[in-house]
Write a protein that holds these residues in place. Sequence first.
Motif, PDB file in Angstrom:
ATOM      1  N   TYR A  48       0.835  -1.206   0.000  1.00 28.03           N
ATOM      2  CA  TYR A  48       0.000   0.000   0.000  1.00 28.03           C
ATOM      3  C   TYR A  48       0.872   1.260   0.000  1.00 28.03           C
ATOM      4  O   TYR A  48       0.675   2.179  -0.796  1.00 28.03           O
ATOM      5  N   ASP A  49       1.857   1.296   0.877  1.00 34.42           N
ATOM      6  CA  ASP A  49       2.746   2.461   0.952  1.00 34.42           C
ATOM      7  C   ASP A  49       3.562   2.610  -0.324  1.00 34.42           C
ATOM      8  O   ASP A  49       3.831   3.736  -0.769  1.00 34.42           O
ATOM      9  N   ARG A  50       3.935   1.511  -0.920  1.00 34.72           N
ATOM     10  CA  ARG A  50       4.828   1.556  -2.074  1.00 34.72           C
ATOM     11  C   ARG A  50       4.182   2.203  -3.294  1.00 34.72           C
ATOM     12  O   ARG A  50       4.843   2.892  -4.071  1.00 34.72           O
ATOM     13  N   VAL A  51       2.878   2.003  -3.480  1.00 32.47           N
ATOM     14  CA  VAL A  51       2.222   2.560  -4.677  1.00 32.47           C
ATOM     15  C   VAL A  51       1.611   3.929  -4.432  1.00 32.47           C
ATOM     16  O   VAL A  51       0.933   4.472  -5.296  1.00 32.47           O
ATOM     17  N   GLY A  52       1.840   4.522  -3.262  1.00 35.13           N
ATOM     18  CA  GLY A  52       1.407   5.890  -3.041  1.00 35.13           C
ATOM     19  C   GLY A  52       0.124   6.062  -2.269  1.00 35.13           C
ATOM     20  O   GLY A  52      -0.452   7.142  -2.268  1.00 35.13           O
ATOM     21  N   ALA A  53      -0.362   5.004  -1.623  1.00 30.19           N
ATOM     22  CA  ALA A  53      -1.570   5.068  -0.798  1.00 30.19           C
ATOM     23  C   ALA A  53      -2.787   5.449  -1.643  1.00 30.19           C
ATOM     24  O   ALA A  53      -2.785   5.336  -2.858  1.00 30.19           O
ATOM     25  N   MET A  54      -3.864   5.916  -1.003  1.00 23.86           N
ATOM     26  CA  MET A  54      -5.103   6.215  -1.720  1.00 23.86           C
ATOM     27  C   MET A  54      -5.118   7.648  -2.232  1.00 23.86           C
ATOM     28  O   MET A  54      -4.559   8.549  -1.612  1.00 23.86           O
ATOM     29  N   ASP A  55      -5.790   7.829  -3.344  1.00 26.52           N
ATOM     30  CA  ASP A  55      -5.900   9.143  -3.962  1.00 26.52           C
ATOM     31  C   ASP A  55      -7.031   9.910  -3.287  1.00 26.52           C
ATOM     32  O   ASP A  55      -8.208   9.602  -3.467  1.00 26.52           O
ATOM     33  N   GLU A  56      -6.680  10.928  -2.531  1.00 25.20           N
ATOM     34  CA  GLU A  56      -7.670  11.660  -1.733  1.00 25.20           C
ATOM     35  C   GLU A  56      -8.577  12.548  -2.577  1.00 25.20           C
ATOM     36  O   GLU A  56      -9.603  13.026  -2.093  1.00 25.20           O
ATOM     37  N   ASP A  57      -8.224  12.774  -3.846  1.00 25.87           N
ATOM     38  CA  ASP A  57      -9.106  13.546  -4.714  1.00 25.87           C
ATOM     39  C   ASP A  57     -10.405  12.804  -5.017  1.00 25.87           C
ATOM     40  O   ASP A  57     -11.384  13.412  -5.447  1.00 25.87           O
ATOM     41  N   TYR A  58     -10.432  11.483  -4.795  1.00 28.75           N
ATOM     42  CA  TYR A  58     -11.661  10.722  -4.993  1.00 28.75           C
ATOM     43  C   TYR A  58     -12.674  11.028  -3.891  1.00 28.75           C
ATOM     44  O   TYR A  58     -13.866  10.962  -4.121  1.00 28.75           O
ATOM     45  N   PHE A  59     -12.227  11.269  -2.687  1.00 30.06           N
ATOM     46  CA  PHE A  59     -13.013  11.506  -1.473  1.00 30.06           C
ATOM     47  C   PHE A  59     -13.797  10.268  -1.055  1.00 30.06           C
ATOM     48  O   PHE A  59     -13.647   9.782   0.056  1.00 30.06           O
ATOM     49  N   ALA A  60     -14.646   9.753  -1.923  1.00 32.42           N
ATOM     50  CA  ALA A  60     -15.428   8.557  -1.595  1.00 32.42           C
ATOM     51  C   ALA A  60     -15.822   7.837  -2.881  1.00 32.42           C
ATOM     52  O   ALA A  60     -16.089   8.476  -3.890  1.00 32.42           O
ATOM     53  N   HIS A  61     -15.819   6.516  -2.829  1.00 30.50           N
ATOM     54  CA  HIS A  61     -16.268   5.611  -3.896  1.00 30.50           C
ATOM     55  C   HIS A  61     -15.225   5.418  -4.993  1.00 30.50           C
ATOM     56  O   HIS A  61     -14.746   6.369  -5.600  1.00 30.50           O
ATOM     57  N   GLN A  62     -14.890   4.161  -5.219  1.00 29.82           N
ATOM     58  CA  GLN A  62     -14.011   3.652  -6.261  1.00 29.82           C
ATOM     59  C   GLN A  62     -12.533   3.943  -6.022  1.00 29.82           C
ATOM     60  O   GLN A  62     -11.700   3.583  -6.856  1.00 29.82           O
ATOM     61  N   GLU A  63     -12.190   4.561  -4.889  1.00 29.65           N
ATOM     62  CA  GLU A  63     -10.760   4.740  -4.616  1.00 29.65           C
ATOM     63  C   GLU A  63     -10.069   3.407  -4.375  1.00 29.65           C
ATOM     64  O   GLU A  63      -8.872   3.262  -4.639  1.00 29.65           O
ATOM     65  N   GLU A  64     -10.823   2.396  -3.885  1.00 27.33           N
ATOM     66  CA  GLU A  64     -10.210   1.078  -3.708  1.00 27.33           C
ATOM     67  C   GLU A  64      -9.946   0.412  -5.058  1.00 27.33           C
ATOM     68  O   GLU A  64      -8.995  -0.374  -5.200  1.00 27.33           O
TER      69      GLU A  64
END
Length: 333
Positions: A178-194
């Motif tokens: 998870y850390d290696r690929v840059g974690a989650m994109d916070e611009d998504y806010f909710a839905h489909q970030e996974e």
Amino acid sequence: MKIGIVILNWNGIELLKTYLPSVVEHSRDHVIYLADNASTDDSIKWTQDTYPEVQVIAMDKNRGYAGGYNVALENVQEEVVCLLNNDVAVTANWCEVIKNRFETYPKLAACQPKIRDDKKKDHFEYAGAAGGFLDRYAYPYCRGRIFNVIEKDVGQYDDAVDVHWGSGACLFLRKSSYDRVGAMDEDYFAHQEEIDLCWRLRHAGFIISYEPQSVVYHLGGGTLSHLNSRKTFYNFRNSLYNIVKNDHSSFWIWMLFIRMLLDGIAGVKFLCERKFSHFFAVLKAHVYFYSELRLLLDKRKAVKSFTEVGMIKKSDLSIVYQHFIKGKGTYKK
């Protein structure tokens, strides 16, 4: 190996009262965290009074799904973590079989259990079911659920298989991947970030899998119901984000064009059904998409660079995730 079970919560005290007891009962060999997105109800106080063994990570503001988990996982020490919605009931040994998978397969970066519907317990649940896939136009679907058709679980998906993505309702992650690929994109806010996260993990050569021997029950719609036009907005917008960032085929622009045409047809359908808020949500999703296109192309470039060299450069992080963990939140027992 202990698993860090991280429950994201925002004003969900009633959900916690219903679902947290099963998590505590069936996870005594692991560590449970409540990641609270600046709730204004008594979620934190109730949790601390009722289950003092649950560790609380309190956010300074509501950072959404992606931002909330990005901050929370900065405070979690376990190598394998479970991102768990606050409206999920778990069953005996739900962690143990997945823990064994992570110990056995070093390339495994994410794993989803079987997700059934807590309202109709012999059926799969919409969000994840028996593992997620993407069609050629990046529409997400699951074994056990296509569009709004939900299957009864009669053992037809009791095989452990690799999938395209795992549901954010209950998703186990290897934290180093998870850390290696840059974690989650916070611009998504909710839905489909996974879905975005799992797509990037697959670009990096990791495996996403489904484990049917681990079973959980998801209420669904605990944060946003499918009837809520905000959910329509996030799903349509973020799906376009996924294509630009992660479809690295030579014909991705055509796929994006066709997908946007199909979105337009969906918008007309909403209009004909007099679902005006959903029609405008689709329009708003496209407006936002166009406004962010330059940034998305920069993110696409960075993700492709990661695929080629195996690591996002430190200098690219500000481009890839403009809002990446601006604050660390606060941590308290």
